[in-house]
Design a protein around this motif. Structure first.
Motif, PDB file in Angstrom:
ATOM      1  N   ALA A  94       0.839  -1.209   0.000  1.00 48.88           N
ATOM      2  CA  ALA A  94       0.000   0.000   0.000  1.00 48.88           C
ATOM      3  C   ALA A  94       0.875   1.261   0.000  1.00 48.88           C
ATOM      4  N   MET A  95       2.003   1.223   0.744  1.00 48.39           N
ATOM      5  CA  MET A  95       2.934   2.365   0.762  1.00 48.39           C
ATOM      6  C   MET A  95       3.564   2.576  -0.614  1.00 48.39           C
ATOM      7  N   VAL A  96       3.960   1.492  -1.276  1.00 54.42           N
ATOM      8  CA  VAL A  96       4.564   1.592  -2.614  1.00 54.42           C
ATOM      9  C   VAL A  96       3.560   2.195  -3.604  1.00 54.42           C
ATOM     10  N   ALA A  97       2.297   1.740  -3.518  1.00 51.90           N
ATOM     11  CA  ALA A  97       1.252   2.282  -4.403  1.00 51.90           C
ATOM     12  C   ALA A  97       1.069   3.783  -4.163  1.00 51.90           C
ATOM     13  N   ALA A  98       1.089   4.207  -2.883  1.00 52.87           N
ATOM     14  CA  ALA A  98       0.958   5.638  -2.559  1.00 52.87           C
ATOM     15  C   ALA A  98       2.126   6.429  -3.132  1.00 52.87           C
ATOM     16  N   SER A  99       3.335   5.860  -3.053  1.00 52.91           N
ATOM     17  CA  SER A  99       4.517   6.551  -3.574  1.00 52.91           C
ATOM     18  C   SER A  99       4.431   6.744  -5.089  1.00 52.91           C
ATOM     19  N   VAL A 100       3.893   5.736  -5.803  1.00 46.74           N
ATOM     20  CA  VAL A 100       3.704   5.851  -7.261  1.00 46.74           C
ATOM     21  C   VAL A 100       2.721   6.982  -7.569  1.00 46.74           C
ATOM     22  N   LEU A 101       1.612   7.040  -6.810  1.00 48.73           N
ATOM     23  CA  LEU A 101       0.617   8.107  -7.024  1.00 48.73           C
ATOM     24  C   LEU A 101       1.204   9.487  -6.735  1.00 48.73           C
ATOM     25  N   PHE A 102       1.995   9.610  -5.649  1.00 48.39           N
ATOM     26  CA  PHE A 102       2.658  10.889  -5.329  1.00 48.39           C
ATOM     27  C   PHE A 102       3.539  11.343  -6.495  1.00 48.39           C
ATOM     28  N   THR A 103       4.316  10.395  -7.055  1.00 47.82           N
ATOM     29  CA  THR A 103       5.251  10.723  -8.141  1.00 47.82           C
ATOM     30  C   THR A 103       4.497  11.170  -9.396  1.00 47.82           C
ATOM     31  N   ILE A 104       3.476  10.397  -9.786  1.00 45.89           N
ATOM     32  CA  ILE A 104       2.690  10.739 -10.983  1.00 45.89           C
ATOM     33  C   ILE A 104       2.013  12.098 -10.806  1.00 45.89           C
ATOM     34  N   SER A 105       1.453  12.331  -9.602  1.00 43.69           N
ATOM     35  CA  SER A 105       0.771  13.599  -9.321  1.00 43.69           C
ATOM     36  C   SER A 105       1.733  14.780  -9.416  1.00 43.69           C
ATOM     37  N   ALA A 106       2.949  14.625  -8.865  1.00 44.43           N
ATOM     38  CA  ALA A 106       3.937  15.712  -8.891  1.00 44.43           C
ATOM     39  C   ALA A 106       4.346  16.049 -10.329  1.00 44.43           C
ATOM     40  N   ILE A 107       4.591  15.003 -11.146  1.00 48.11           N
ATOM     41  CA  ILE A 107       4.977  15.230 -12.552  1.00 48.11           C
ATOM     42  C   ILE A 107       3.813  15.891 -13.299  1.00 48.11           C
ATOM     43  N   GLY A 108       2.607  15.304 -13.151  1.00 46.92           N
ATOM     44  CA  GLY A 108       1.429  15.804 -13.867  1.00 46.92           C
ATOM     45  C   GLY A 108       1.060  17.236 -13.506  1.00 46.92           C
ATOM     46  N   SER A 109       1.114  17.573 -12.191  1.00 44.92           N
ATOM     47  CA  SER A 109       0.764  18.938 -11.755  1.00 44.92           C
ATOM     48  C   SER A 109       1.692  19.966 -12.391  1.00 44.92           C
ATOM     49  N   GLY A 110       2.970  19.584 -12.578  1.00 45.25           N
ATOM     50  CA  GLY A 110       3.942  20.510 -13.164  1.00 45.25           C
ATOM     51  C   GLY A 110       3.810  20.670 -14.671  1.00 45.25           C
ATOM     52  N   ILE A 111       3.250  19.645 -15.369  1.00 45.88           N
ATOM     53  CA  ILE A 111       3.121  19.755 -16.831  1.00 45.88           C
ATOM     54  C   ILE A 111       1.686  20.077 -17.261  1.00 45.88           C
ATOM     55  N   ALA A 112       0.792  20.338 -16.290  1.00 45.40           N
ATOM     56  CA  ALA A 112      -0.632  20.574 -16.597  1.00 45.40           C
ATOM     57  C   ALA A 112      -0.806  21.660 -17.660  1.00 45.40           C
ATOM     58  N   LEU A 113      -1.746  21.419 -18.582  1.00 42.83           N
ATOM     59  CA  LEU A 113      -2.002  22.357 -19.688  1.00 42.83           C
ATOM     60  C   LEU A 113      -3.215  23.247 -19.419  1.00 42.83           C
TER      61      LEU A 113
END
Length: 465
Positions: free
Chosen positions: A83-102
């Motif tokens: 569950a912790m690993v899954a949360a870490s993947v979501l944190f990473t995707i969210s951080a990348i996506g928030s920065g490239i949002a159009l």
């Protein structure tokens, strides 16, 4: 190896694995605070009105409620570590996506993903730490979650501050000509990856392993945590967690169909922790201090000082939670918060208004408000901030812990959402005095809630809850 040496190495091992789990708390604080410095720039970049901008901030909190609600079920089915690993993947995707949002809507989507990760981390970390800690250390190790949260908030505010200052403003180009506000979100990528790698290096919770019938693995983990003979401990855990089916939310219901009393108490703790208005200080502090006459630069400085006060007081809680117990710290905190919030409500409510309708703190009123605000953070920081997370990790018995923690944490995020979204309209329509008056009432209520409903859990084994 002597008994003392073995105990020291066991303690060091437990601190290491609790620290790795508490990285989820760091990301929880970091993710919720990083948007502070970027709000104005996002509104301009996407030409968003106040409603959409508000949703960009607050919808992540509803995502957190969803993440918290389902995290317990996922942690019980697949294990705390996965569950912790899954949360870490979501944190990473969210951080990348928030920065490239159009646009504003895909930005909201990426923030929502991050919110789900925050909610999951808010449930998994305290449950894992409680399940891996010896009873005499459990309070202090459980407080690591809150320490990690406040350090995460502080580091996020510092990142925002330095990036904005280096670029000139949050909208200005920063490295490689990319807008500074986008880099603010990308600063979350390294800790998110570190969280995932740390999770892969720590053992699974012994209580989860026993529930899955993996007792030799559980014995191995418990030997490292407790040292000595652990067979008696495994038998105790087996008696409380082994069952023929997976835990269900129906386990939280009493015979008459309502929620168990202990679950209501957990929800009460969670909701009151937010209703005292702590996140108004952290989400809106620069707006708040500017509203009462401080410059933008001074407001940012005050915000950083408040973040530092929060870290210091959490360290105080860690030092004393296993000595004084949970209940005395909560009672002291409630009294302190009631007095300091009441002082702020009085000062803001009686201050003369300027042309824009904001209270104008003249003379000593500004200094008293500033001292009261930081004393309020101090009172919250040694009590309701860390101790609520300690209690939520340990007050439920093994059979219902993950499910009950999920419900309590989800309600905490809903309460956070309500406080955060109602503050701007209350400020606009009724003034700061009324807002702080409401938080004072919540703080006074919290005193009686602790007095009548909370039992001390210091030094009690989880199997005896």
């Amino acid at each position: 190896m002597t008994t003392t040496t073995r105990r020291k190495s066991s303690t060091f091992y437990v601190i290491l694995i609790a620290g790795a789990a508490a990285l989820g708390g760091f990301l929880f604080g970091f993710d919720t605070a990083i948007i502070n410095g970027a709000v104005g720039a996002i509104a301009k970049a996407f030409n968003a009105n106040s409603v959409l901008t508000g949703l960009a901030v607050s919808l992540a909190l509803l995502g957190s409620a969803v993440g918290a609600f389902y995290a317990g079920k996922i942690a019980d089915r697949y294990g705390r570590v996965k569950a912790m690993v899954a949360a870490s993947v979501l944190f990473t995707i969210s951080a990348i996506g928030s920065g490239i949002a159009l646009g504003i809507w895909d930005f909201i989507f990426w923030r929502l993903l991050g919110g789900i990760a925050v909610g999951a981390a808010s449930v998994i970390a305290p449950a894992y730490i409680a399940e891996c800690s010896p009873s005499h250390l459990r309070g202090r190790l459980g407080s690591l979650q809150q320490l990690a949260i406040v350090v995460g908030i502080f580091i996020a505010l510092l990142c925002d501050y330095f990036i904005a200052v280096s670029a000139g403003s949050a909208e200005s180009p920063f490295l490689f000509g990319i807008a500074a506000w986008r880099w603010m979100f990308w600063t979350e990528i390294p800790p998110a990856l570190l969280y995932g790698m740390s999770a892969l290096m720590i053992p699974e919770s012994p209580r989860y392993l026993v529930a899955q019938g993996r007792e030799p693995e559980a014995a191995n983990v418990l030997t490292k945590i407790l040292g000595g003979d652990v067979l008696t401990k495994i038998e105790e855990i087996r008696q409380t967690v082994l069952r023929e089916r997976e835990p269900r939310f129906s386990d939280l219901l009493s015979r008459n169909g309502g929620l168990l009393r202990i679950v209501w108490i957990g929800i009460g703790l969670s909701v009151l922790q937010q209703f005292v208005g702590i996140n108004v200080i952290f989400y809106y502090s620069s707006v708040l201090w500017q509203a009462v006459g401080f410059s933008e630069q001074s407001s940012l400085t005050i915000t950083v000082i408040t973040g530092a006060v929060n870290i210091i007081t959490t360290l105080i809680a860690i030092a004393f939670v296993d000595k004084f117990g949970r209940k005395p710290l909560l009672i002291l905190g409630s009294i302190g918060m009631t007095l300091t919030l009441g002082t702020m409500a009085y000062i803001f409510g009686n201050a003369p208004l300027d042309a824009a309708g904001n209270p104008n703190l003249t003379g000593s009123a500004g200094t008293i408000a500033l001292i009261a605000a930081n004393l309020y953070v101090f009172c919250f920081g040694f009590s309701w901030g860390p101790v609520v997370w300690v209690l939520l990790g340990e007050m439920f018995n093994n059979k219902i812990r993950a499910a009950a923690l999920s419900v309590a944490a989800a309600m905490q995020w809903v309460a956070n959402f309500l406080v955060s979204t109602t503050f701007p309209p209350i400020l606009k329509n009724f003034g700061l005095g009324s807002a702080y008056g409401l938080y004072t009432i919540a703080a006074a209520t919290s005193f009686f809630f602790i007095l009548f409903f909370i039992k001390e859990t210091k030094g009690i084994e989880l199997e005896d809850m």
